[in-house]
Each structure stands twice: as structure tokens, then as C-alpha cells.
Design a protein around this motif. Structure first.
Motif, short mmCIF file in Angstrom:
data_model
loop_
_atom_site.label_atom_id
_atom_site.label_comp_id
_atom_site.label_asym_id
_atom_site.label_seq_id
_atom_site.Cartn_x
_atom_site.Cartn_y
_atom_site.Cartn_z
N GLU A 186 0.84 -1.21 0.00
CA GLU A 186 0.00 0.00 0.00
C GLU A 186 0.87 1.24 0.00
N GLY A 187 0.62 2.15 -0.92
CA GLY A 187 1.31 3.42 -0.92
C GLY A 187 0.69 4.35 0.10
N CYS B 285 5.47 12.62 -7.99
CA CYS B 285 4.67 11.55 -7.43
C CYS B 285 3.53 11.24 -8.42
N SER B 286 3.37 9.98 -8.73
CA SER B 286 2.36 9.61 -9.74
C SER B 286 1.11 9.00 -9.13
N GLY B 287 0.98 9.13 -7.82
CA GLY B 287 -0.23 8.58 -7.24
C GLY B 287 0.00 7.32 -6.44
N LEU B 288 1.20 7.16 -5.91
CA LEU B 288 1.49 6.03 -5.01
C LEU B 288 1.23 4.69 -5.69
N ASP B 289 1.68 4.60 -6.91
CA ASP B 289 1.49 3.40 -7.73
C ASP B 289 2.73 2.51 -7.61
N VAL B 290 2.55 1.32 -7.10
CA VAL B 290 3.66 0.38 -6.94
C VAL B 290 4.42 0.20 -8.25
N ASP B 291 3.69 0.08 -9.34
CA ASP B 291 4.30 -0.22 -10.63
C ASP B 291 5.06 0.97 -11.22
N ALA B 292 4.87 2.15 -10.67
CA ALA B 292 5.53 3.34 -11.20
C ALA B 292 6.90 3.58 -10.59
N GLU C 181 10.83 7.36 -7.55
CA GLU C 181 10.22 7.46 -8.88
C GLU C 181 10.77 8.71 -9.54
#
Length: 127
Positions: free
Chosen positions: A49-50, A106-113, A102
Motif C-alpha cells: 500500500e502506498g 509523485c504519480s499517485g502512489l502506484d507500486v508499478d511506477a 520514482e
């Protein structure tokens, strides 16, 4: 090689506080402050969880609803450190906490980013 090393985890009673640190090194392709640094957590049996991130260039911060008002993210660019002050901890905050980098905002606390990850530090909150 980029390295992120978390520290500051441990055992704390409910209602207590902890400050996590993330030490960053090896940013040679782009300057450290071209990145954003995020904190994630993963509790046993749950997805990662971000919870917070900071864009180092303008210090804009974001928080997940689950920690808003209790956790504060900050950075010391000169030391290449990012901190997560955690107050009013509850047993639901028990998890391994990771910092991640990243490139850019910040791109929205996206694990994949995330481009880079630390290995995590365990936070245990007892009731």
C-alpha cells in the motif's frame, strides 16, 4: 547503483510514535532532487500500500487517507534523506515499510511506477 536503505522501525505501543528514515545514494543518471520518494507498507497477507510521497523538486506531498493527519513525510535533499514521522500509531499500522524512488513527480502512489526500492523496515504496533 541506486540504493535506498530504510531504518527506524521497531516495536511501539499503540498511540506511540516512530520516525522512519530512508537514506538514498547512487543517483548518477539524474540528480536526486529530480525524483520523488514514496513510502509504502505491506502488512502480512495484504497487498503493498502506498501511503505517502514527496516530490523533491518542490516538496509537494501526498498522503493516503489511512495515514493523513497522523504521518508526515519530509526530506533533507543535502543529506539525501527522506523521513516519515508516524504519530498516533495503531496495530493496523503494523507492516514492513518501504521507501521507493520514482523519476519526476509523485504519480499517485502506484507500486508499478516506482523505479527503485529499498528492502524495508519492520514496524510493529502492540495494543
Amino acid at each position: 547503483e541506486v540504493q535506498l536503505v530504510e531504518s527506524g522501525g521497531g516495536l511501539v505501543q499503540a498511540g506511540g510514535s516512530l520516525r522512519l528514515s530512508c537514506a538514498a545514494s547512487g543517483f548518477t543518471k539524474f540528480p536526486f532532487d529530480d525524483y520523488s520518494i514514496a513510502w509504502f507498507r505491506q502488512a502480512p497477507g495484504k497487498e503493498r500500500e502506498g501511503i505517502s510521497c514527496i516530490t523533491l523538486s518542490d516538496e509537494e506531498t501526498h498522503y493516503a487517507d489511512s495515514v493523513k493527519g497522523r504521518f508526515t513525510i519530509s526530506s533533507d535533499d543535502a543529506k539525501k534523506m527522506v523521513y516519515l514521522q508516524m504519530n498516533s500509531l495503531t496495530p493496523e499500522d503494523t507492516a514492513v515499510y518501504y521507501c521507493a524512488a520514482e523519476y519526476a513527480y509523485c504519480s499517485g502512489l502506484d507500486v508499478d511506477a516506482m523505479d527503485y526500492w529499498g528492502k524495508g523496515t519492520l514496524v510493529t504496533v502492540s495494543s
